[in-house]
Structure formats: structure tokens, C-alpha cells
Design an enzyme around this catalytic site. Structure first.
Site, PDB file in Angstrom:
ATOM      1  N   CYS A  98      -7.940  33.523 112.607  1.00  0.00           N
ATOM      2  CA  CYS A  98      -6.735  33.419 111.880  1.00  0.00           C
ATOM      3  C   CYS A  98      -5.703  32.625 112.697  1.00  0.00           C
ATOM      4  CB  CYS A  98      -6.272  34.811 111.596  1.00  0.00           C
ATOM      5  SG  CYS A  98      -4.565  34.747 110.556  1.00  0.00           S
ATOM      6  N   CYS A 101      -2.271  34.450 112.962  1.00  0.00           N
ATOM      7  CA  CYS A 101      -2.361  35.344 114.044  1.00  0.00           C
ATOM      8  C   CYS A 101      -2.121  35.220 115.304  1.00  0.00           C
ATOM      9  CB  CYS A 101      -3.681  36.226 113.587  1.00  0.00           C
ATOM     10  SG  CYS A 101      -4.044  36.948 111.930  1.00  0.00           S
TER      11      CYS A 101
END
Length: 541
Positions: A98, A101
Site C-alpha cells: 500500500c 501506508c
């Protein structure tokens, strides 16, 4: 060109002056050592240089070590790191692939370090810890949950929209200010559901299979001891009460009142009291005795419910399996109590009771031991005849008692279902045997069936009833004529200027008509009836 060179010289001169100023403020980097310097001739140890002043702003906490505030957690560690955390928690659910993230994670770590332990950051990899992401119903990454006192209070998905939004989220997490916008009732209900799922998932993950087996064996053993203990009148009630204590905590592990059991309560004292087996069951799931109370998780805001779930299910299975045994033990104790009570009453009554028993025995002795009490009924009739015969009387005496001639052509059958006896009057050998030989003592119920007339009559009556049910052959017509309202939706001819309708209804069957009787048959029938009348008159004369 000359102007540019002059400007360059001025910049170099300015840079040189700045370097000199910094060097003067900082002090000399090198200490000059003379050639004839002797370190052993120093009378005193030189003082260390003063440490430079910290640049930390006033009022800000001292930065914490990263390993003490940032954790990479597994599902089994959620109970300890998140639910039982003494400080608020940011629970960051992320994934290695991600992109957002990778940006948000370092920023949150820096916040946790600079906060100096005011909160902790717990990171969970959604790919590796699927039970956690499933319990929290994570649908986007990253997802950050704010957890305070073991409960989820708020959450956000993706990157924070602004710095103010992140500041407000942290202030709300600490309880210093309300969330903006405020948490709605629907969101609060959802957060409670997610918290309950997380509590169950985390508790089950940190409670090993071997610990489950040991707890189950211990509780089963203690419940078995409870059955053997005569001081417990209602074993099933006591086990059910223990189950209720644990089920209440499982439903709401944050409610402190469910974690206290007052042993002096009337109901609790009557069911379990201070029974060692019952108290051992409570202690096996974490209860400890403090005065007259059993307390679970004293000082903790949330506890692990996994042992309570295992104990509750174990009690349910044990009750289902041992219900018959518990009922037998309860009956045994009740019988013993009744027996003791009756014995005490008999001893109190004394001789009066003995005299009454003697009178009853004398009354029993006055009865004729050779009497045979029979209830006789004739097949097809409801009346029952109470007859008392002697045990030595033959079986044929039953027919005599009912005024039935055994020598007649009609055969009689004697049936006693209870004794499995079926004897026909034509069997003279069996009819001569006594009532005692046939096992009819001291009483019996007997049905006597005479001949086959009843069967024929019943057959005839059945035929007649079946014949009556058949429809008569022929044709018939039913006509219904009347004037009805024009609003009754019947299609018919309007009459009286449309004020009503004329309705006619014909019904005919499809059965064939019987042929009409001829004149000759009618005359012959009349003559036969006349002859019958004359015959009756002659007989009367």
C-alpha cells in the site's frame, strides 16, 4: 563583467565573516599543545566541557525510545498491546504493497516518539493477520483506529485530509476535546460491535489449545465433585448460577459489577455458599476471594473473556450430559429427607400409630381369600356386571351369572385381555376348569360374545348405512325466483324500469332416471297390498 566580479567578491567576504563569527561563538576546535608539555605534572584533573543546551521547547515531553511506543503486533498480542494498554492506542492496519501506508506509517511513528509515551502506536499487517482485519471489517488501507480504555472510540481511512483533522483526532483520542464532527449514534453502535468482535478474536488467539483443555478438565472434575457433595441440594441450579456469572461478563467485559460475586447474597448463599467445588470453578477462570466477595480482574478496565467462554460452554455441555444423574441424586436426597421426616413422625405418634396399623391388619384378614371379583360385559353392550364367584367355580359359571344358556346352539366366547384368555363354550374341557386354574384370581375383567348375530347385524347395518349415503337416482330441478338489487353483479334481465333484476336458477343432476312403473306393475302392487291386509284381518279374528 567588472560589476559581477565585484559582487562575487562581496559574497565571498560575507561568507568568510559568517564563518569567523560561528567559529568565535563555538570556541576553538583544537587545543594547542606545547612541545615541553608534561601530563604527569598536572596538579588537578581538568573539568569536562559543559554540554550544549537542549533545543527542546518548554512544556514538551521528552522523546521516548521508539521500541517502547511503536509495536508490530500479531493477533495473539492484540489483547496485551491494545485492549489492556494503560495509554490510548493508535491501531494502524496497513499492508506492505500500500503506497499511502508507506507515507502515513513513518509519520505516525514520529508522532508516537515525540509524544514521549502519551500514546502508543500498534501496527498490524492486514495480509499476515487476517483475523484482526476481518474482526475490524477493514475495507480500505490504511485504516487507523483510536482505542481508549480497550474500546474503539473513532477511526479514519486513508491519509488525513489536513493537519487540523489529525490534531482533532488525537485530542479526541486523549479525551481532551470532542471529535469534530462529533461521533454519531450509528457510528458509536458500530464501534461497539467492532470492539466486541476484536475482544473475542484477540482473547481466543492468546488462549492456547492446551490451556483450554486443562481448564475444561478442571471444571468438569469440580462439577463432578459438586454432584457427590450432599450439602448442595440443587446441583443443576448451582451449575446454572455459575454459568450465569460467566455469561454476564462475556456479554459485557467492561462492566465492573458483573465481575463481583457477593457470597452473602441470599440466592447465591442458598445455591453455592462457600462450597469449595463451586468456588474452585470461579477461581479457575481468574476470580479471587476478597472478603465475602469473589472478584475478577481487580483494577483492570478490560479482561480476557476467552477463559470465561470456554468455562461457560463446558458447563452447558456438562449439564446436558449429567442431567439424569443430577436428577437421580436430587431424588435420592429428597427420599432420604422424606424418610427421616416420616420416621420422626412415627416416633412422635408412638403407640397410637401402632394401634391403627393393627386395626388395618385385622380388617385385611377379614376378607375372603377365595373370592374372585369379576367385571362382566356382553359384547356390544355397555353395561358392566360386578360378580363375585368362588375360585373353585368352573369357567361356565360366568355364563350362568349372565343368564346365558351354554347348551344352546349359539356359541359363546369368553375373553380376558389382561390374562390372555380366549375360551369358547364348545370347549367343554376348558369350561370345566376353575377360575383359579385360568388365573382369574383375585379379580379380572371379562367380555362375553354370544354367537355371530352381532357381527351379521353390524355388517347389515354397515351396508344399510352405506346404501343410505348413496344418492337417489333420478333428476330434480331447483328453481329460485326473486327480485334482487341491481348492484349484486348478477347478469339477468332488468325489470321495472331498471330498479331490479329477475333471477332464475336451475339445478339438475346428470344421473339417469329410473323408468316409470307400468300400469300392470301398479295394479299388481295394489292387489298384493290388498291380499296382505286381508291376511292380517284373518289373523286378528
Amino acid at each position: 563583467m567588472d560589476e559581477e566580479e565585484e559582487e562575487g567578491d562581496e559574497e565571498e567576504a560575507a561568507i568568510a565573516r559568517l564563518r569567523e563569527e560561528k567559529q568565535a561563538a563555538k570556541g576553538p576546535d583544537m587545543v594547542e599543545v606545547k612541545a615541553n608539555f608534561d601530563p604527569t605534572a598536572l596538579g588537578t584533573t581538568p573539568k569536562p566541557a559543559a554540554s550544549p543546551q537542549s533545543n527542546q521547547p518548554a512544556g514538551m515531553p521528552k522523546p521516548a525510545a521508539k521500541e517502547s511506543v511503536v509495536f508490530e503486533a500479531t493477533t495473539a498480542q492484540i489483547q496485551e498491546l491494545v485492549l489492556e494498554s494503560p495509554v490510548p492506542v493508535l491501531l494502524d492496519v496497513y499492508a506492505d504493497w500500500c503506497g499511502p501506508c508507506k507515507v502515513l506509517g513513518p509519520a505516525l511513528e514520529e508522532m508516537a516518539v515525540k509524544a514521549g509515551g502519551a500514546f502508543r502506536l500498534v501496527k498490524v499487517n492486514s495480509d499476515n493477520e487476517r483475523p484482526v482485519s476481518g474482526a475490524l471489517e477493514v475495507t480500505a488501507l490504511p485504516t487507523v483506529f483510536g482505542v481508549r480504555d480497550g474500546k474503539i472510540v473513532h477511526m479514519f481511512q486513508g491519509m488525513p485530509r489536513s493537519e487540523d483533522m489529525m490534531k482533532n483526532f488525537m485530542m479526541g483520542l486523549f479525551g481532551a476535546a470532542p471529535f469534530k464532527p462529533p461521533v454519531t449514534a450509528e457510528e458509536s453502535r458500530k464501534y461497539n460491535e467492532l470492539t466486541a468482535k476484536l475482544v473475542k478474536t484477540a482473547g481466543a488467539a492468546c488462549f492456547s489449545f492446551s490451556a483450554r483443555e486443562r481448564l475444561t478438565d478442571r471444571i468438569t472434575t469440580k462439577l463432578d465433585d459438586l454432584v457427590k457433595d450432599d450439602s448442595v441440594a440443587d446441583v443443576e441450579g448451582a451449575a446454572g448460577l455459575l454459568r450465569t456469572f460467566m455469561n454476564n461478563i462475556v456479554k459485557d467485559p467492561y462492566e465492573q459489577k458483573y465481575r463481583k460475586v457477593n457470597l452473602e447474597n441470599k440466592l447465591i448463599a442458598a445455591k453455592i455458599g462457600n462450597n469449595p467445588s463451586a468456588l474452585a470453578v470461579l477461581k479457575s477462570v481468574g476470580f479471587s476471594k476478597i472478603g465475602s466477595e469473589m472478584v475478577l480482574g481487580k483494577g483492570k478496565k478490560v479482561i480476557n473473556v476467552a477463559p470465561l467462554v470456554v468455562a461457560r460452554d463446558c458447563i452447558d455441555k456438562w449439564i446436558q450430559k449429567n442431567r439424569n444423574e443430577m436428577a437421580a441424586a436430587a431424588r435420592k436426597r429428597k427420599d432420604e429427607a422424606d424418610r427421616a421426616r416420616i420416621q420422626a413422625e412415627l416416633e412422635a405418634k408412638g403407640d397410637a400409630e401402632d394401634d391403627a396399623e393393627g386395626d388395618e391388619e385385622e380388617e385385611e384378614d377379614t376378607r375372603d381369600p377365595t373370592a374372585c371379583s369379576l367385571k362382566l360385559r356382553i359384547d356390544g353392550k355397555k353395561k358392566v356386571h360386578d360378580v363375585v364367584l368362588n375360585e373353585n367355580d368352573p369357567l361356565s359359571s360366568i355364563l350362568s351369572a349372565l343368564d346365558i344358556d351354554a347348551s344352546s346352539e349359539e356359541e359363546a366366547q369368553i375373553t380376558c385381555v389382561a390374562k390372555r384368555l380366549v375360551v369358547k363354550s364348545s370347549d367343554t374341557e376348558q369350561m370345566k376348569k376353575s377360575l383359579k386354574d385360568h388365573g382369574l384370581m383375585p379379580s379380572a375383567a371379562i367380555v362375553v360374545k354370544v354367537g355371530g348375530a352381532s357381527a351379521a347385524a353390524s355388517a347389515t347395518s354397515l351396508k344399510e348405512r352405506a346404501a343410505e349415503k348413496k344418492k337417489k337416482k333420478g333428476s330434480h330441478t331447483m328453481q329460485s325466483v326473486g327480485i334482487y338489487s341491481k348492484d349484486d353483479n348478477n347478469k339477468a334481465e332488468l325489470i321495472d324500469g331498471g330498479g331490479g333484476v329477475w333471477y332464475e336458477h336451475d339445478i339438475s343432476d346428470d344421473e339417469q332416471e329410473e323408468p316409470e312403473a307400468t300400469a300392470e306393475e301398479v295394479e299388481s302392487g295394489t292387489e298384493e297390498s290388498k291380499n296382505d291386509d286381508e291376511t292380517d284381518k284373518n289373523e286378528d279374528a
